[in-house]
Design a protein around this motif. Structure first.
Motif, short mmCIF file in Angstrom:
data_model
loop_
_atom_site.label_atom_id
_atom_site.label_comp_id
_atom_site.label_asym_id
_atom_site.label_seq_id
_atom_site.Cartn_x
_atom_site.Cartn_y
_atom_site.Cartn_z
N ASP A 177 0.35 7.53 5.46
CA ASP A 177 0.40 6.13 5.03
C ASP A 177 0.27 5.18 6.21
OD1 ASP A 177 0.61 6.63 2.34
OD2 ASP A 177 2.78 6.82 2.40
N ASN B 19 -4.18 4.18 -0.68
CA ASN B 19 -3.79 4.01 -2.08
C ASN B 19 -4.57 2.88 -2.76
OD1 ASN B 19 -1.88 6.09 -2.04
ND2 ASN B 19 -0.32 4.74 -1.18
N ASP B 20 -5.89 2.89 -2.56
CA ASP B 20 -6.80 1.91 -3.16
C ASP B 20 -6.60 0.49 -2.66
OD1 ASP B 20 -8.26 3.74 -4.74
OD2 ASP B 20 -6.65 3.80 -6.20
N ARG C 296 -0.72 1.41 -9.89
CA ARG C 296 -2.09 1.88 -9.73
C ARG C 296 -3.01 1.21 -10.75
NH1 ARG C 296 0.34 7.05 -8.63
NH2 ARG C 296 0.14 7.67 -10.81
N PRO D 232 0.80 -1.24 0.00
CA PRO D 232 0.00 0.00 0.00
C PRO D 232 0.82 1.28 0.00
CG PRO D 232 -0.93 -1.60 1.53
CD PRO D 232 0.40 -2.15 1.09
N GLN E 122 3.21 2.64 -3.84
CA GLN E 122 2.44 2.90 -5.04
C GLN E 122 3.13 3.89 -5.98
OE1 GLN E 122 -0.56 1.12 -5.80
NE2 GLN E 122 0.60 0.04 -4.23
N THR E 123 3.18 3.49 -7.25
CA THR E 123 3.67 4.33 -8.35
C THR E 123 2.65 4.27 -9.47
OG1 THR E 123 4.85 2.54 -9.46
CG2 THR E 123 6.06 3.74 -7.73
#
Length: 575
Positions: free
Chosen positions: A357, A311-312, A265, A257, A260-261
């Motif tokens: 985060d 982050n989804d 995504r 999580p 993420q880049t």
């Protein structure tokens, strides 16, 4: 007269065909076309300026106007339109007609060309229209054609002939799209490799093309079984780097999580409203998840706990797996749902909120039925919980949200009474500070941030001994001034609903009505800028004590397109 204009055009066309009274000659590719200056000047901005500035052109050798880079057939088509108001267009002559009209600045023909291409868009010829639009340099038409290609991209990518005919730019645009529904990342990779291997001259573009592939979204098993054995990913340094990046991502399972880049995504272009868990009308714990688009026009199945999103990645935290009205069976389990691969992962066990985060779990009930004031912090990268500054008092049934890196907690139940207090957690100082209190005591309410304000909506409070009443007022908090304002809105008689925000819109889903003693399946949208409530499509079932969030879902994890009911997928159900 209804026929006068048509008869006038017929007369002018007849004069041109018989070369009568013609006073100018247009030339393209060595072919000459006689015409009348006054007619051309009326239809063509270029000719009007040209003739107005040179009254001696007619009858002289310079009277021939040579049009370079214009095809004779295209010029003939434009002249026929000027003299008849009729234009013969096809995909075969559209470019030459457009260029002739562009040279003469005949705007009506230019508009008709673009309108024709727009009308021609369909799955069969959208690639041809896109190619023409690119050559003509029309941005809006190119975007519309690209949209068509995107809608039918899977058909294009799976057709060998269509795939090999794609130019590099179009292929890269397809791979870059955020709405590649129904196509896995592995299928996109196979299409890209097939395109590259069709012509060895294309291999020099390998790193640029494969850089559009989101390798970390390919399951580890497929990476090891298929991708790693592909010669191109072993021989090309750029491609090999993408593969190693993906393998490293999969090895750091719990830290994903916060890793993420762009390449990790989801392709999904917009967030959806996700509703999870809760209790149904018969007090059964709901294991399903439901999702709707941002207008909440329709719901589809995706699969007293809390969920948060990093982050989804969806985290389901605590709650009850079996309803106990005494609150003595809370859970400390935490599960993480990854919509990229539609899978659940149980992480280190512990009301929680995302801050940067990290995840913060504040207060709640214990196995003994008592309240706690503990605050626990979860670090995904380390997959562990740790205690941090305790909340000022034992608390439950409160609400929280984050705003500009600060966690806010409002209301709740503590010490046998309902609170109106507001506290904020300052992560850098690792301490809680008190803020201005709300005007109304409330618990089981909703709290969300939109713009520069926080909103507290609904809930319930005690009136007298053991008598619960609804809190109908909505309050807005301004962090900058540390002030609460009561909004003059339509009263909302519900509690134990879910509230989440996206942009300037608040989404209020489900809940219970104390007045009618029933659970609700209503969905309300509040525009915080216009201060207006609107009703949306009802939930498929009535729920209380559930939670909602905005998250991007892949078509695989969604189980189907938004707006269509689909059969439940066991992989998407809450564990």
């Amino acid at each position: 007269s209804d026929t006068y204009l048509a008869r006038l055009l017929e007369g002018l066309s007849s004069l041109r065909l018989q070369h009568e009274l013609c006073d100018v000659m247009l030339e393209a590719e060595g072919v000459c076309f006689p015409a009348h200056k006054v007619v051309l000047a009326a239809a063509s901005s270029y000719c009007k300026v040209l003739f107005a500035g040179d009254s001696t052109r007619a009858g002289s050798p310079a009277g021939n106007i040579q049009l370079k880079a214009v095809r004779a057939a295209g010029l003939r088509n434009v002249l026929n339109f000027i003299y008849s108001n009729k234009l013969d267009l096809s995909l075969g002559n559209i470019e030459e007609t457009f260029k002739a009209a562009e040279a003469l600045l005949v705007w009506e023909v230019i508009k008709l060309c673009f309108g024709f291409l727009d009308d021609c868009l369909n799955p069969e010829n959208c690639r041809n229209v896109l190619t023409i639009a690119k050559r003509l340099g029309h941005t809006e038409l190119r975007q519309r054609a690209m949209c068509y290609v995107g809608q039918h991209y899977k058909q294009i990518l799976t057709d060998p002939q269509c795939l090999k005919d794609l130019d590099r730019r179009t292929l890269c645009e397809i791979l870059d799209r955020t709405d590649t529904e129904g196509c896995s990342e592995l299928e996109l990779l196979r299409a890209a490799l097939s395109w590259l291997q069709h012509d060895h001259a294309r291999l020099k573009d390998a790193a640029g093309v494969l850089g559009r592939i989101r390798f970390p979204l390919i399951p580890l098993w497929d990476l090891q079984r298929y991708v790693q054995e592909t010669p191109l990913t072993r021989l090309d340094l750029g491609c090999h780097r993408y593969l190693q990046e993906a393998l490293s991502y999969h090895r750091q399972l719990y830290a994903q999580p916060v890793l993420q880049t762009k390449r990790t995504r989801l392709h999904s272009g917009s967030a959806v409203l996700l509703v999870a868990g809760g209790r149904t009308t018969d007090n059964c714990v709901c294991r399903e998840m439901w999702a709707a688009d941002q207008s909440c026009s329709a719901w589809h199945k995706v699969g007293d706990h809390c969920v948060v999103v990093i982050n989804d990645f969806l985290f389901v935290i605590g709650g009850q797996s079996k309803f106990d009205p005494t609150g003595k069976q809370p859970s400390n389990e935490v599960f993480r749902f990854d919509p990229r691969h539609s899978c659940w992962l149980q992480v280190a066990s512990f009301h929680a909120t995302v801050l940067a985060d990290c995840i913060l779990a504040v207060g709640g009930g214990t196995l003994l039925g008592t309240l706690t004031h503990t605050t626990e912090l979860y670090q995904p990268a380390a997959n562990q919980w740790e205690f941090t500054a305790p909340f000022p008092m034992p608390i439950a049934d409160h609400a929280g949200t984050t705003h500009k890196g600060i966690l806010y907690i409002s209301g709740g139940f503590s010490g046998g009474k309902i609170l109106r207090d507001t506290y904020s957690f300052l992560p850098h100082l690792c301490r809680w500070v008190g803020n201005s209190a709300m005007a109304f005591t409330r618990c089981d309410h909703g709290m969300a941030a939109a713009g520069d304000s926080l909103f507290c909506i609904g809930g319930r409070t005690l009136k007298g001994v053991g008598e619960w009443v609804q809190v109908n007022q909505t309050e807005r908090y301004c962090p900058a001034s540390n002030q609460w304002t009561t909004l003059t809105l339509s009263p909302l008689s519900c509690c134990q609903f879910s509230l989440t925000a996206h942009g300037s819109t608040l989404y209020l889903v489900g809940g219970g009505s104390l007045q009618h003693m029933q659970k609700e399946n209503s969905v309300l949208l509040y525009n915080t800028e216009a201060q207006v409530w609107t009703k949306a499509t009802l939930l498929p079932l009535a729920l209380v004590d559930h939670i909602s969030c905005m998250i991007r879902l892949s078509p695989v994890s969604a189980g189907g397109k938004l707006g269509r009911d689909t059969k439940d997928s066991p992989a998407c159900r809450i564990p």
